[in-house]
Design an enzyme around this catalytic site. Structure first.
Site, PDB file in Angstrom:
ATOM      1  N   ARG A  38      49.968  28.160  41.474  1.00 13.78           N
ATOM      2  CA  ARG A  38      49.463  26.798  41.247  1.00 13.78           C
ATOM      3  C   ARG A  38      50.617  25.801  41.152  1.00 13.78           C
ATOM      4  O   ARG A  38      50.495  24.650  41.557  1.00 13.78           O
ATOM      5  CB  ARG A  38      48.708  26.743  39.923  1.00 13.78           C
ATOM      6  CG  ARG A  38      47.261  27.047  40.065  1.00 13.78           C
ATOM      7  CD  ARG A  38      46.471  26.324  38.968  1.00 13.78           C
ATOM      8  NE  ARG A  38      45.072  26.379  39.279  1.00 13.78           N
ATOM      9  CZ  ARG A  38      44.176  27.069  38.576  1.00 13.78           C
ATOM     10  NH1 ARG A  38      44.530  27.724  37.502  1.00 13.78           N
ATOM     11  NH2 ARG A  38      42.918  27.081  38.938  1.00 13.78           N
ATOM     12  N   LYS A 210      28.837  33.606  37.199  1.00 14.92           N
ATOM     13  CA  LYS A 210      28.689  32.144  37.036  1.00 14.92           C
ATOM     14  C   LYS A 210      27.677  31.496  38.013  1.00 14.92           C
ATOM     15  O   LYS A 210      28.000  30.582  38.784  1.00 14.92           O
ATOM     16  CB  LYS A 210      30.043  31.476  37.208  1.00 14.92           C
ATOM     17  CG  LYS A 210      31.035  31.821  36.127  1.00 14.92           C
ATOM     18  CD  LYS A 210      32.277  30.971  36.308  1.00 14.92           C
ATOM     19  CE  LYS A 210      33.518  31.616  35.732  1.00 14.92           C
ATOM     20  NZ  LYS A 210      34.729  31.291  36.476  1.00 14.92           N
ATOM     21  N   GLY A 355      39.301  32.431  40.680  1.00 14.37           N
ATOM     22  CA  GLY A 355      40.312  33.321  40.102  1.00 14.37           C
ATOM     23  C   GLY A 355      40.102  34.782  40.459  1.00 14.37           C
ATOM     24  O   GLY A 355      41.047  35.476  40.863  1.00 14.37           O
ATOM     25  N   GLY A 378      36.093  26.135  40.268  1.00 13.75           N
ATOM     26  CA  GLY A 378      34.989  25.278  39.830  1.00 13.75           C
ATOM     27  C   GLY A 378      34.889  23.997  40.649  1.00 13.75           C
ATOM     28  O   GLY A 378      33.805  23.605  41.096  1.00 13.75           O
TER      29      GLY A 378
HETATM   30  P1  ADP Z   1      35.472  33.806  40.853  1.00 15.52           P
HETATM   31  O1  ADP Z   1      36.424  33.880  39.698  1.00 15.52           O
HETATM   32  O2  ADP Z   1      36.079  34.338  42.104  1.00 15.52           O
HETATM   33  O3  ADP Z   1      34.865  32.432  41.014  1.00 15.52           O
HETATM   34  P2  ADP Z   1      33.272  34.749  39.266  1.00 15.52           P
HETATM   35  O4  ADP Z   1      34.058  34.455  38.049  1.00 15.52           O
HETATM   36  O5  ADP Z   1      32.074  33.937  39.539  1.00 15.52           O
HETATM   37  O6  ADP Z   1      34.223  34.787  40.543  1.00 15.52           O
HETATM   38  O7  ADP Z   1      32.724  36.257  39.202  1.00 15.52           O
HETATM   39  C1  ADP Z   1      33.580  37.370  39.084  1.00 15.52           C
HETATM   40  C2  ADP Z   1      32.999  38.421  38.164  1.00 15.52           C
HETATM   41  O8  ADP Z   1      31.698  38.819  38.575  1.00 15.52           O
HETATM   42  C3  ADP Z   1      33.844  39.673  38.172  1.00 15.52           C
HETATM   43  O9  ADP Z   1      34.314  39.914  36.856  1.00 15.52           O
HETATM   44  C4  ADP Z   1      32.880  40.767  38.628  1.00 15.52           C
HETATM   45  O10 ADP Z   1      33.064  41.993  37.966  1.00 15.52           O
HETATM   46  C5  ADP Z   1      31.541  40.185  38.281  1.00 15.52           C
HETATM   47  N1  ADP Z   1      30.462  40.772  39.082  1.00 15.52           N
HETATM   48  C6  ADP Z   1      30.303  40.731  40.410  1.00 15.52           C
HETATM   49  N2  ADP Z   1      29.200  41.401  40.797  1.00 15.52           N
HETATM   50  C7  ADP Z   1      28.626  41.866  39.681  1.00 15.52           C
HETATM   51  C8  ADP Z   1      27.435  42.625  39.410  1.00 15.52           C
HETATM   52  N3  ADP Z   1      26.629  43.043  40.390  1.00 15.52           N
HETATM   53  N4  ADP Z   1      27.139  42.911  38.121  1.00 15.52           N
HETATM   54  C9  ADP Z   1      27.966  42.491  37.134  1.00 15.52           C
HETATM   55  N5  ADP Z   1      29.077  41.786  37.320  1.00 15.52           N
HETATM   56  C10 ADP Z   1      29.412  41.466  38.568  1.00 15.52           C
HETATM   57 MG    MG Z   2      36.100  34.098  37.589  1.00 16.34          MG
END
Ligand code: ADP
Ligand code: MG
Length: 396
Positions: A38, A210, A355, A378
């Protein structure tokens, strides 16, 4: 949005730059070179300002000191908590720029004013964590005015916080001529092109948790993009909305009726056909969608991974946010691994953000092969959902 490059004369001007240097600081008080991307992304803007002989004042937040009430200081108090101090970040910046950074252990007040007044051309000052003041998150005008009082010009170079209505992003623009930094400008340009004028076929792979931030993206892009590939908890929610029994799978916090209202044309929305599930005895089994017993979906299955990989390899523009499963655990990482491999191999233009998504590509693929790594998860999602970002609006 006016660009920093449109400023005719920056010589000897005091320029207040909102950066996002919210990077992990280790227990040893060091920001290591795997975690400072970053910061690196913001360097061209800082170097541009130095080249133009400006006086640079950097400000950022770090972590969530406000989450612990103890650390919140009102304006009259001095910052004491060192855990969220930006000193290690300033030290890392010294290494990256190979020049001295003057760190002030506050971001407003007389001491800071004095430093800002004495700053010389070509010098860089870095202020202490903005979130040591609750006024930052409150978009407080007085606080913003104090920040603005330090400089002649304001630059927003932090796309990743531009979806937040915070004092250093929004209110500050009321008190100074305000411009977009080079990084902010670049991120907006790349994402705008992906939405409005992409090389086709254009797809988004959307997974992770999320949910509230992701469903609006699917809604907005469903009529613009050629394909939407759903995984993770996002897929669970869509399956549920389509009436599939997903048993104990995670749904996160969402109103299913909202999801049911989304209309999808031409079967653009792809949902898993099989899944890796975990049963009540913690055994990992493979299951076709629709035949899930008392289980929990924790990854997309191999058939789905194959289908998704094929669509990815046939696409010219690819955006990815959100892992396909609980990839932190080996037994539920295959889907995310397959997608990471496919995007890394793709000859199309690949944008990733979030992330966990960045961590997954780093783990299973190669970040160097990604065309653009967005600094904000976000903010990227709000932008992709067609929302107006307050920080960007403030620059208009
Ligand atoms: P990013 O940080 O890339 O925006 P998110 O924070 O939205 O992604 O989501 C990531 C999290 O979602 C990870 O910790 C992952 O383990 C969890 N995750 C993904 N698929 C599942 C699932 N089917 N059940 C529970 N947790 C999940
Ligand atoms: Mg995340």
């Amino acid at each position: 949005m006016k660009s920093l490059k449109s400023i005719k004369n920056l010589k000897n001007k005091k320029v207040l730059v909102r950066v996002d240097f919210n990077v992990p600081v280790g227990d040893d008080g060091i920001v290591d070179d795997k975690e400072d991307w970053r910061m690196k992304a913001a360097l061209p803007t800082i170097e541009y300002l130095l080249e133009k002989k400006a006086k640079v004042i950097l400000m950022t937040h770090l972590g969530r000191p406000e989450a612990s009430q103890k650390f919140i200081k009102s304006k009259i108090h001095k910052v004491k908590n060192q855990k969220y101090s930006l000193r290690p970040v300033a030290e890392r910046l010294e290494e990256l720029l190979n020049r001295k950074i003057k760190f002030v252990n506050d971001c407003v007040g007389d001491k800071v004013k004095k430093v800002a007044n004495e700053i010389k051309t070509g010098e860089i000052v870095m202020l202490e964590n903005l979130r040591f003041y609750k006024e930052e998150k409150e978009n407080n005008k007085e606080f913003a005015k104090e920040l603005a009082g330090l400089a002649d010009v304001y630059i927003n170079n932090a796309f990743s916080v531009s979806h937040r209505k915070h004092a250093s992003v929004v209110a500050v623009t009321k008190f100074l001529p305000s411009y977009a930094g080079l990084l902010l400008e670049k991120e907006v340009k790349i994402l705008s092109k992906a939405i409005n004028n992409p090389e086709k076929p254009v797809i988004i792979i959307i997974g992770g948790a999320k949910i509230k931030t992701k469903i609006p993206v699917i809604k907005y892009l469903s009529n613009k993009f050629d394909n939407i590939l759903a995984g993770g908890v996002v897929a669970n929610v869509i399956l549920k909305a389509k009436g599939v029994d997903i048993k104990n799978s995670l749904l996160d916090d969402i109103n299913i009726n909202e999801v049911k209202k989304i209309s999808f044309k031409d079967n653009k929305l792809h949902i898993p056909v099989d899944a890796v599930v975990c049963n009540s005895k913690n055994k990992v089994v493979l299951s076709a969608i629709g035949k899930i017993k008392n289980n929990k979906i924790l990854d997309i299955g191999p058939e789905t991974a194959k289908l998704y990989s094929k669509i990815i390899s046939d696409s010219k523009t690819i955006i990815w946010n959100g892992p396909m499963g609980l990839f932190e655990k080996e037994e539920f990482s295959s889907g995310t691994k397959a997608v990471a491999k496919a995007v890394v191999k793709s000859e199309g233009y690949v944008i990733i953000g979030g992330g966990d998504t960045i961590a997954a590509v780093d783990k299973f693929g190669d970040l160097k092969k990604i065309n653009y790594i967005c600094t904000g998860g976000g903010a990227m999602l709000e932008f992709l959902a067609g929302k107006e970002l307050p920080g960007l609006e403030a620059l208009k």
